[in-house]
Write a protein that holds these residues in place. Structure first.
Motif, mmCIF file in Angstrom:
data_model
loop_
_atom_site.group_PDB
_atom_site.id
_atom_site.type_symbol
_atom_site.label_atom_id
_atom_site.label_comp_id
_atom_site.label_asym_id
_atom_site.label_seq_id
_atom_site.Cartn_x
_atom_site.Cartn_y
_atom_site.Cartn_z
ATOM 1 N N HIS A 1 12.375 -3.465 4.268
ATOM 2 C CA HIS A 1 13.460 -3.990 3.445
ATOM 3 C C HIS A 1 13.881 -2.906 2.462
ATOM 4 C CE1 HIS A 1 12.428 -8.521 4.074
ATOM 5 N NE2 HIS A 1 12.679 -7.877 5.191
ATOM 6 N N ILE A 2 15.166 -2.683 2.300
ATOM 7 C CA ILE A 2 15.602 -1.545 1.491
ATOM 8 C C ILE A 2 15.312 -1.742 0.005
ATOM 9 C CG2 ILE A 2 17.423 -0.986 3.122
ATOM 10 C CD1 ILE A 2 19.439 -2.107 1.110
ATOM 11 N N ASP A 3 15.051 -2.970 -0.427
ATOM 12 C CA ASP A 3 14.730 -3.210 -1.834
ATOM 13 C C ASP A 3 13.229 -3.319 -2.054
ATOM 14 O OD1 ASP A 3 14.425 -5.528 -0.415
ATOM 15 O OD2 ASP A 3 15.264 -6.845 -1.960
ATOM 16 N N ARG A 4 12.452 -2.955 -1.015
ATOM 17 C CA ARG A 4 11.000 -3.099 -1.118
ATOM 18 C C ARG A 4 10.340 -1.728 -1.031
ATOM 19 N NH1 ARG A 4 7.520 -7.382 -0.717
ATOM 20 N NH2 ARG A 4 9.337 -8.722 -0.525
ATOM 21 N N VAL A 5 9.431 -1.434 -1.961
ATOM 22 C CA VAL A 5 8.726 -0.153 -2.005
ATOM 23 C C VAL A 5 7.289 -0.378 -1.551
ATOM 24 C CG1 VAL A 5 7.953 1.734 -3.476
ATOM 25 C CG2 VAL A 5 10.167 0.663 -3.885
ATOM 26 N N PRO A 6 6.736 0.454 -0.682
ATOM 27 C CA PRO A 6 5.338 0.283 -0.261
ATOM 28 C C PRO A 6 4.406 0.304 -1.458
ATOM 29 C CG PRO A 6 6.453 1.838 1.172
ATOM 30 C CD PRO A 6 7.399 1.564 0.033
ATOM 31 N N LEU A 7 3.485 -0.655 -1.492
ATOM 32 C CA LEU A 7 2.547 -0.768 -2.602
ATOM 33 C C LEU A 7 1.176 -0.225 -2.245
ATOM 34 C CD1 LEU A 7 3.410 -4.409 -3.686
ATOM 35 C CD2 LEU A 7 4.311 -2.286 -4.644
ATOM 36 N N CYS A 8 0.931 0.013 -0.977
ATOM 37 C CA CYS A 8 -0.399 0.389 -0.504
ATOM 38 C C CYS A 8 -0.595 1.890 -0.639
ATOM 39 C CB CYS A 8 -0.560 -0.046 0.938
ATOM 40 S SG CYS A 8 -2.223 0.035 1.553
ATOM 41 N N GLY A 9 -1.134 2.327 -1.778
ATOM 42 C CA GLY A 9 -1.267 3.760 -2.021
ATOM 43 C C GLY A 9 -0.131 4.245 -2.892
ATOM 44 N N ARG B 1 -7.839 1.476 8.757
ATOM 45 C CA ARG B 1 -6.816 1.575 7.716
ATOM 46 C C ARG B 1 -7.484 1.971 6.410
ATOM 47 N NH1 ARG B 1 -1.598 -0.484 6.772
ATOM 48 N NH2 ARG B 1 -0.890 0.408 4.805
ATOM 49 N N LEU B 2 -6.983 3.047 5.810
ATOM 50 C CA LEU B 2 -7.463 3.551 4.526
ATOM 51 C C LEU B 2 -6.477 3.138 3.444
ATOM 52 C CD1 LEU B 2 -9.643 5.443 3.191
ATOM 53 C CD2 LEU B 2 -8.004 7.308 3.541
ATOM 54 N N PHE B 3 -6.974 2.572 2.349
ATOM 55 C CA PHE B 3 -6.066 2.109 1.301
ATOM 56 C C PHE B 3 -6.806 1.992 -0.023
ATOM 57 C CE2 PHE B 3 -8.051 -1.606 3.141
ATOM 58 C CZ PHE B 3 -8.285 -2.466 2.079
ATOM 59 N N TYR B 4 -6.038 1.886 -1.100
ATOM 60 C CA TYR B 4 -6.599 1.572 -2.397
ATOM 61 C C TYR B 4 -6.615 0.068 -2.569
ATOM 62 C CZ TYR B 4 -6.622 6.368 -4.142
ATOM 63 O OH TYR B 4 -6.892 7.698 -4.332
ATOM 64 N N SER B 5 -7.675 -0.442 -3.170
ATOM 65 C CA SER B 5 -7.804 -1.869 -3.382
ATOM 66 C C SER B 5 -6.613 -2.396 -4.163
ATOM 67 C CB SER B 5 -9.095 -2.166 -4.141
ATOM 68 O OG SER B 5 -9.115 -3.506 -4.591
ATOM 69 N N ALA B 6 -6.076 -3.533 -3.720
ATOM 70 C CA ALA B 6 -4.947 -4.144 -4.413
ATOM 71 C C ALA B 6 -5.329 -4.582 -5.823
ATOM 72 C CB ALA B 6 -4.439 -5.350 -3.616
ATOM 73 N N LEU B 7 -6.633 -4.774 -6.064
ATOM 74 C CA LEU B 7 -7.085 -5.168 -7.397
ATOM 75 C C LEU B 7 -6.981 -4.030 -8.386
ATOM 76 C CD1 LEU B 7 -10.289 -7.177 -6.429
ATOM 77 C CD2 LEU B 7 -8.008 -8.064 -6.947
ATOM 78 N N SER C 1 -5.245 7.096 10.069
ATOM 79 C CA SER C 1 -4.686 6.311 8.973
ATOM 80 C C SER C 1 -4.427 7.256 7.814
ATOM 81 C CB SER C 1 -5.650 5.198 8.540
ATOM 82 O OG SER C 1 -5.137 4.497 7.414
ATOM 83 N N LEU C 2 -3.184 7.298 7.354
ATOM 84 C CA LEU C 2 -2.776 8.212 6.282
ATOM 85 C C LEU C 2 -2.563 7.448 4.987
ATOM 86 C CD1 LEU C 2 -1.735 11.073 5.367
ATOM 87 C CD2 LEU C 2 0.549 10.228 5.956
ATOM 88 N N LEU C 3 -3.129 7.962 3.913
ATOM 89 C CA LEU C 3 -2.894 7.430 2.571
ATOM 90 C C LEU C 3 -2.287 8.548 1.738
ATOM 91 C CD1 LEU C 3 -3.164 5.246 0.390
ATOM 92 C CD2 LEU C 3 -5.500 6.041 -0.005
ATOM 93 N N ALA C 4 -0.989 8.470 1.511
ATOM 94 C CA ALA C 4 -0.304 9.496 0.739
ATOM 95 C C ALA C 4 -0.626 9.337 -0.747
ATOM 96 C CB ALA C 4 1.203 9.402 0.964
#
Length: 404
Positions: free
Chosen positions: A348-356, A189-195, A122-125
């Motif tokens: 979706h081309i108008d959507r940017v990844p928010l996870c990290g 899955r490694l991620f930053y908390s959405a909070l 799991s990669l978190l850039a």
């Protein structure tokens, strides 16, 4: 009532062995596919021709992902390689290239990893640094029930043996392994908390690790140690909640792009849905909910970038689409005669990844080659890989009314 099933709009037949992993670049320009003999093929979504093909590993591919100007591959040969992504020229994209004509990417660096689990990395850039940096979560080198987190490109281990080290020799498995009561890690899955993700302060953000296990359980942990402090034996991490919904091993897990939702599938007929915003689970507010389906035997799951629709690949070769909110069946995609081992959605081309902090590359400058409508059409693609060595591409509807 479920919608009638369409036919795939494209079929990719470049592989000669079972396709084991798939991914697509964030700009939807390249499809990455890996098979059970270690072959990796990069396919242009414009021409549907291979751009690059090479023998990345000596055993089956567990995972592959584009990371900026690089490609990460993870194999059952206990190796993880980082490759320099070849530049895509117009002549290669448009010409009638064959697999034997394509060049092999150069290796930037490699790592020895533990691939006993069949668990991919799991990669978190990370953004905000002068160079391309990221955090990589993989199973522990010695004990497959624990997880390690490494820093890239330095290949320095930041956190070792995340899990329950005191419980790793409690159970003896039939194949001679010792392990925790929960068994080995099947997916992570490694991620930053959405909070905390919207915060601009790196020190204020909470790093979390979601692990799915052999006994069917899912555990969410958070880092309590300081961001720059290295930890060993699981210190500096604590359990946020644990949920056990499946009676069989978790075969696949997917996390939404905003890191608020996770789904798991197994050999049983259940789909597990988990709220990643839950801070403390209890009987009145459980972190996970099990949904019963009519179809046991599932090996792949993916969530669309808007978080509304998920795709589940079955051992019967069918891909079933569900609402992530209600797990209502939206439709079934039928083509493959053998098991579907991997599925992925285009972005979706108008959507940017928010996870990290994924860095988005600009879309291709060849504006004369593709229209905005075509970009939107590619953003609705679903891609599936099967044991029959074929990759199918499906054009989906929006499901605006049916997925709620």
């Amino acid at each position: 009532m479920a919608l009638p099933a369409p036919s795939p709009i494209h079929l990719l037949r470049s592989h000669s062995s079972a396709v084991s992993t798939l991914s697509i670049s964030t700009d939807n320009e390249r499809i990455y596919s890996g098979d059970t003999v270690g072959q990796v093929i990069v396919t242009s979504t414009r021409s549907l021709r291979p751009l690059v093909s090479w023998k990345a590993h000596t055993d089956s591919l567990l995972g592959i992902e584009e990371w900026g100007s690089q490609i990460i591959t993870h194999g059952r040969d206990n190796k993880l390689h980082v490759w320099a992504r070849p530049e895509e020229s117009a002549s290669i994209r448009q010409g009638p290239a064959t697999l034997s004509d394509l060049s092999t990417p150069t290796t930037c660096y490699s790592m020895d990893v533990n691939a006993l689990n069949y668990c991919r990395f799991s990669l978190l850039a990370l953004a905000g640094a002068s160079a391309q940096e990221g955090l990589l979560a993989v199973p522990n080198l010695v004990e497959s029930a624990l997880a390690d987190i490494w820093s890239l490109p330095s290949c320095q281990r930041l956190h070792a043996a995340i899990g329950d080290p005191l419980d790793t020799s409690v159970t003896a498995f039939s194949d001679g392994r010792s392990g925790s009561k929960s068994g080995i890690i099947m997916s992570m899955r490694l991620f930053y908390s959405a909070l905390s993700a919207p915060s601009s302060s790196m020190s204020a953000r909470e790093l979390r690790l979601l692990c799915a296990y052999e006994d069917g359980s899912v555990v969410l942990r958070k880092r309590t140690a300081h961001e720059t402090k290295q930890t060993v034996e699981g210190r500096g991490w604590e359990v946020v909640w644990k949920s056990k919904l499946h009676v069989e091993s978790v075969m696949a897990m997917a996390v939404s792009s905003d890191c608020t939702l996770a789904l798991t599938v197994s050999a049983d007929h259940l789909v597990g849905r988990y709220d990643l915003l839950t801070q403390e689970a209890s009987e009145s507010t459980p972190a996970g909910t099990a949904f019963k389906t009519k179809h046991p035997g599932n090996g792949a799951v993916a969530i669309r970038s808007d978080g509304r629709v998920c795709a589940i690949g079955g051992w019967d070769g069918k891909v079933r689409l569900y609402s992530t909110k209600t797990l209502k069946l939206l439709g079934t995609l039928v083509h493959h005669k053998q098991g579907c081992q991997t599925v992925t959605f285009a972005s979706h081309i108008d959507r940017v990844p928010l996870c990290g902090d994924l860095k988005e590359d600009d879309y291709s400058s060849d504006e004369d080659e593709i229209t905005v409508e075509e970009k939107h059409a590619r953003g609705r693609w679903l891609i599936a890989g099967s044991t029959d060595a074929k990759v199918s591409i499906w054009a989906l509807m929006d499901f605006e009314k049916t997925s709620t």
